[in-house]
Scaffold this motif. Structure first.
Motif, PDB file in Angstrom:
ATOM      1  N   LEU A  22       0.831  -1.203   0.000  1.00  0.00           N
ATOM      2  CA  LEU A  22       0.000   0.000   0.000  1.00  0.00           C
ATOM      3  C   LEU A  22       0.866   1.255   0.000  1.00  0.00           C
ATOM      4  CD1 LEU A  22      -2.799  -1.070   2.499  1.00  0.00           C
ATOM      5  CD2 LEU A  22      -3.148  -0.404   0.114  1.00  0.00           C
ATOM      6  N   GLU A  23       1.944   1.244   0.784  1.00  0.00           N
ATOM      7  CA  GLU A  23       2.821   2.411   0.823  1.00  0.00           C
ATOM      8  C   GLU A  23       3.551   2.618  -0.500  1.00  0.00           C
ATOM      9  OE1 GLU A  23       5.414   2.576   4.160  1.00  0.00           O
ATOM     10  OE2 GLU A  23       3.784   2.598   5.636  1.00  0.00           O
ATOM     11  N   LYS A  24       3.812   1.541  -1.215  1.00  0.00           N
ATOM     12  CA  LYS A  24       4.499   1.658  -2.497  1.00  0.00           C
ATOM     13  C   LYS A  24       3.563   2.125  -3.604  1.00  0.00           C
ATOM     14  CE  LYS A  24       7.993  -1.940  -1.673  1.00  0.00           C
ATOM     15  NZ  LYS A  24       8.503  -3.279  -2.100  1.00  0.00           N
ATOM     16  N   VAL A  25       2.314   1.661  -3.574  1.00  0.00           N
ATOM     17  CA  VAL A  25       1.393   1.902  -4.679  1.00  0.00           C
ATOM     18  C   VAL A  25       0.608   3.198  -4.516  1.00  0.00           C
ATOM     19  CG1 VAL A  25      -0.595   0.983  -5.937  1.00  0.00           C
ATOM     20  CG2 VAL A  25       1.219  -0.566  -5.152  1.00  0.00           C
ATOM     21  N   LEU A  26       0.205   3.507  -3.277  1.00  0.00           N
ATOM     22  CA  LEU A  26      -0.652   4.673  -3.064  1.00  0.00           C
ATOM     23  C   LEU A  26       0.165   5.960  -2.939  1.00  0.00           C
ATOM     24  CD1 LEU A  26      -3.243   3.354  -0.442  1.00  0.00           C
ATOM     25  CD2 LEU A  26      -3.654   3.823  -2.865  1.00  0.00           C
ATOM     26  N   PRO A  27      -0.280   7.041  -3.559  1.00  0.00           N
ATOM     27  CA  PRO A  27       0.343   8.349  -3.296  1.00  0.00           C
ATOM     28  C   PRO A  27       0.205   8.715  -1.828  1.00  0.00           C
ATOM     29  CG  PRO A  27      -1.064   8.413  -5.253  1.00  0.00           C
ATOM     30  CD  PRO A  27      -1.328   7.106  -4.586  1.00  0.00           C
ATOM     31  N   ALA A  28       1.023   9.640  -1.378  1.00  0.00           N
ATOM     32  CA  ALA A  28       1.100   9.946   0.050  1.00  0.00           C
ATOM     33  C   ALA A  28      -0.224  10.403   0.644  1.00  0.00           C
ATOM     34  CB  ALA A  28       2.178  11.010   0.282  1.00  0.00           C
ATOM     35  N   ASP A  29      -1.035  11.126  -0.126  1.00  0.00           N
ATOM     36  CA  ASP A  29      -2.281  11.672   0.417  1.00  0.00           C
ATOM     37  C   ASP A  29      -3.511  10.883  -0.021  1.00  0.00           C
ATOM     38  OD1 ASP A  29      -2.113  12.307  -2.225  1.00  0.00           O
ATOM     39  OD2 ASP A  29      -2.734  14.408  -2.005  1.00  0.00           O
ATOM     40  N   ALA A  30      -3.308   9.676  -0.549  1.00  0.00           N
ATOM     41  CA  ALA A  30      -4.433   8.922  -1.115  1.00  0.00           C
ATOM     42  C   ALA A  30      -5.268   8.217  -0.066  1.00  0.00           C
ATOM     43  CB  ALA A  30      -3.920   7.900  -2.136  1.00  0.00           C
ATOM     44  N   ALA A  31      -4.680   7.913   1.100  1.00  0.00           N
ATOM     45  CA  ALA A  31      -5.419   7.183   2.115  1.00  0.00           C
ATOM     46  C   ALA A  31      -4.772   7.370   3.478  1.00  0.00           C
ATOM     47  CB  ALA A  31      -5.477   5.693   1.774  1.00  0.00           C
ATOM     48  N   ASP A  32      -5.587   7.205   4.504  1.00  0.00           N
ATOM     49  CA  ASP A  32      -5.108   7.192   5.892  1.00  0.00           C
ATOM     50  C   ASP A  32      -4.879   5.732   6.258  1.00  0.00           C
ATOM     51  OD1 ASP A  32      -4.584   7.883   8.564  1.00  0.00           O
ATOM     52  OD2 ASP A  32      -6.686   7.560   9.100  1.00  0.00           O
ATOM     53  N   LEU A  33      -3.639   5.358   6.530  1.00  0.00           N
ATOM     54  CA  LEU A  33      -3.259   3.953   6.688  1.00  0.00           C
ATOM     55  C   LEU A  33      -3.043   3.595   8.152  1.00  0.00           C
ATOM     56  CD1 LEU A  33      -0.642   3.738   3.782  1.00  0.00           C
ATOM     57  CD2 LEU A  33      -3.077   3.155   3.690  1.00  0.00           C
ATOM     58  N   THR A  34      -3.625   2.467   8.583  1.00  0.00           N
ATOM     59  CA  THR A  34      -3.461   1.970   9.950  1.00  0.00           C
ATOM     60  C   THR A  34      -3.220   0.469   9.900  1.00  0.00           C
ATOM     61  OG1 THR A  34      -4.938   3.650  10.885  1.00  0.00           O
ATOM     62  CG2 THR A  34      -4.554   1.687  12.215  1.00  0.00           C
ATOM     63  N   ILE A  35      -2.300  -0.018  10.716  1.00  0.00           N
ATOM     64  CA  ILE A  35      -2.109  -1.450  10.888  1.00  0.00           C
ATOM     65  C   ILE A  35      -2.246  -1.776  12.371  1.00  0.00           C
ATOM     66  CG2 ILE A  35       0.419  -1.263  11.010  1.00  0.00           C
ATOM     67  CD1 ILE A  35       0.504  -4.061   9.633  1.00  0.00           C
ATOM     68  N   ILE A  36      -3.032  -2.810  12.680  1.00  0.00           N
ATOM     69  CA  ILE A  36      -3.274  -3.228  14.061  1.00  0.00           C
ATOM     70  C   ILE A  36      -2.560  -4.555  14.286  1.00  0.00           C
ATOM     71  CG2 ILE A  36      -5.031  -3.833  15.768  1.00  0.00           C
ATOM     72  CD1 ILE A  36      -7.031  -2.208  14.037  1.00  0.00           C
ATOM     73  N   SER A  37      -1.748  -4.605  15.330  1.00  0.00           N
ATOM     74  CA  SER A  37      -0.930  -5.789  15.558  1.00  0.00           C
ATOM     75  C   SER A  37      -0.761  -6.041  17.051  1.00  0.00           C
ATOM     76  CB  SER A  37       0.445  -5.618  14.900  1.00  0.00           C
ATOM     77  OG  SER A  37       1.335  -6.644  15.302  1.00  0.00           O
ATOM     78  N   ALA A  38      -0.747  -7.306  17.441  1.00  0.00           N
ATOM     79  CA  ALA A  38      -0.510  -7.650  18.836  1.00  0.00           C
ATOM     80  C   ALA A  38       0.929  -7.395  19.240  1.00  0.00           C
ATOM     81  CB  ALA A  38      -0.874  -9.118  19.078  1.00  0.00           C
ATOM     82  N   THR A  39       1.833  -7.320  18.267  1.00  0.00           N
ATOM     83  CA  THR A  39       3.239  -7.022  18.534  1.00  0.00           C
ATOM     84  C   THR A  39       3.670  -5.850  17.673  1.00  0.00           C
ATOM     85  OG1 THR A  39       4.085  -8.503  16.801  1.00  0.00           O
ATOM     86  CG2 THR A  39       3.679  -9.482  18.972  1.00  0.00           C
ATOM     87  N   ASP A  40       4.864  -5.322  17.968  1.00  0.00           N
ATOM     88  CA  ASP A  40       5.358  -4.198  17.163  1.00  0.00           C
ATOM     89  C   ASP A  40       6.291  -4.673  16.062  1.00  0.00           C
ATOM     90  OD1 ASP A  40       7.575  -4.948  18.595  1.00  0.00           O
ATOM     91  OD2 ASP A  40       8.117  -2.927  19.252  1.00  0.00           O
ATOM     92  N   HIS A  41       6.174  -5.947  15.685  1.00  0.00           N
ATOM     93  CA  HIS A  41       7.085  -6.496  14.684  1.00  0.00           C
ATOM     94  C   HIS A  41       6.436  -7.639  13.912  1.00  0.00           C
ATOM     95  CE1 HIS A  41       7.659  -8.979  18.338  1.00  0.00           C
ATOM     96  NE2 HIS A  41       7.751  -9.972  17.472  1.00  0.00           N
ATOM     97  N   LEU A  42       7.001  -7.900  12.762  1.00  0.00           N
ATOM     98  CA  LEU A  42       6.727  -9.143  12.027  1.00  0.00           C
ATOM     99  C   LEU A  42       7.755 -10.168  12.476  1.00  0.00           C
ATOM    100  CD1 LEU A  42       5.912 -11.061   9.607  1.00  0.00           C
ATOM    101  CD2 LEU A  42       7.559  -9.762   8.245  1.00  0.00           C
TER     102      LEU A  42
END
Length: 432
Positions: A22-42
């Motif tokens: 999403l960060e690669k494809v979408l322009p900077a102002d195209a969307a408000d992006l949020t990721i929800i995760s139980a940890t702060d890492h993959l």
């Protein structure tokens, strides 16, 4: 303020690569992006056995979300539910009140948890290997058993402390058993009162072969390798009961042990059932574009997507390989729904699997070509270095492997994980 809100639930392979795409494809102002995760890492989970065996520091395979995802708001918490009418996600972030996260586009990549059965004593005594917390605890636990065995004068107790059981002879179980057995044999030589012959590793599975994912030929090769090291492999058998200090097998026999590693497979987390959406064998049913319903997508282990290349019409298997590539497709399709790019179907031929058996032993099937021994080992290491999605982590893992090739890893009990934190429901964030 008026940008469409895109929310990704989960930071496993599917969620991480969806967010990065999403960060690669979408322009900077195209969307408000949020990721929800139980940890702060993959967590790069294919290398968890190396963490459990002490050959890699846990942070080597923890890919920081904050460092990797520059345009996402990262919410660390667990999702309690999704309101499809109000288009909100309820998240518990460790504060008193839950957080309501609104969305216009939702990506459900909730991953999987360790599969369990109603086996008496399982939740109290079995240890899983799905998270870094579990891997670190297992490392300390195995070393602790050696320490306790070295001081007891009770021969039966010593035998039980030095008997390690792994249930599940698939990819995770076989790798973990092989690598931990090698570690324990190296460490027992440091205890004058113990002998290598005192240590017993038992691998149990109801199936009739190990590593069925790699096919009969490589399965037989792996079985030959681990049995040559002294592994007690019991196939066509299951565990019917666990207690503090022993397990009961399906043939009626009992085995005195204080260590049971449970690696029988994975299943979607409880959240999937609470969504009340169509499922197939517990996984969310999606179409070939990974669409669950309008403006909602799902991918990874919790999604049931039909494999068009499978002659039996089966779903894609829940592997990191598919989750990663599904994540890229999810990102592209969400971006396309916002007017950036064209939606694409998910199509992926299996590239094969690799299994590291410790030392110079490995089995691999890249692009359908069966490999064993040193060649398979090199392919396995090269694949993992390629697949780790962050250069700093990749460099640190590679450097550790170089150092390990001529120096024994430092084995020490750090005591950073408590027994309660390593329980399946706590470590895998399923405790209600």
């Amino acid at each position: 303020m008026n940008a469409p809100r895109v929310v990704v639930v989960g930071s496993g392979f599917a969620g991480f690569f969806a967010a990065r795409t999403l960060e690669k494809v979408l322009p900077a102002d195209a969307a408000d992006l949020t990721i929800i995760s139980a940890t702060d890492h993959l967590c790069y989970s294919p290398l968890l056995p190396e963490v459990a065996s002490g050959r890699l520091d846990p942070r080597r395979i923890a890919i920081s979300l904050h460092s990797s995802l520059k345009r996402h708001r990262i919410l660390q918490g667990t999702v309690d539910g999704v309101d499809f009418d109000q288009q909100t996600v309820t998240v518990h972030c460790g504060v008193d009140e839950p957080t309501l996260v609104p969305w216009d586009r939702l990506v459900m990549t909730v991953g999987s948890i360790t599969k369990t059965f109603p086996t008496p004593g399982l939740t109290e005594h079995a240890l899983g290997l799905k998270t870094l917390v579990e891997a670190q605890y297992i490392h300390d636990h195995v070393l602790r058993q050696l320490e306790m065995a070295a001081v007891t004068t009770d021969l039966a107790e010593r035998r039980a402390r030095l008997t390690f059981t792994v249930v599940g002879a698939g990819y995770a179980g076989t790798e973990t058993a092989a690598q931990l057995q090698r570690m324990s044999m190296e460490q027992v030589a440091l205890f004058p009162s113990l002998r290598k012959d005192d240590v017993t590793w038992v691998l149990i599975d109801l199936a009739t072969a190990v590593l069925p994912e790699l096919g009969p030929r490589l399965g037989r090769s792996a079985l030959k390798t681990i049995r040559a090291r002294g592994m007690d492999v019991r196939l066509g058998m299951s565990v019917t009961e666990m207690s503090d200090g022993s397990i009961t097998l399906s043939d009626g026999s009992t085995l005195a042990t204080h260590t049971v590693l449970w690696t029988v497979g994975v299943t979607p987390p409880p959240l999937v059932n609470r969504l009340a959406l169509p499922v197939d064998r517990g996984r969310l049913v999606v179409d070939d574009h990974l669409l669950l319903r309008p403006n909602i997508w799902a991918g990874g282990d919790a999604a049931a997507a039909k494999d068009p290349y499978n002659p039996k019409g089966a779903d894609y298997p829940p592997t990191a390989q598919h989750a990663q590539r599904m994540g890229v497709v999810l990102g592209k399709n969400v971006a396309a729904s916002l007017g950036h790019g064209t939606p694409v179907p998910y199509r992926h031929h299996d590239l094969g699997l690799v299994a590291d058996l410790g030392g110079t032993a490995a089995v691999a099937r890249p692009l359908g070509i069966p490999l064993t021994g040193v060649v398979a080992k090199l392919v396995t290491k090269a694949y993992h270095l390629y697949a780790i999605p962050a250069m700093p982590n990749r460099l640190r893992v590679g450097l550790d492997w170089v150092v390990n090739s001529f120096s024994r890893p430092v084995a020490a009990q750090l005591g950073l994980v408590s027994a309660s934190a390593a329980r399946l429901d706590s470590a895998e964030h399923t405790r209600q």
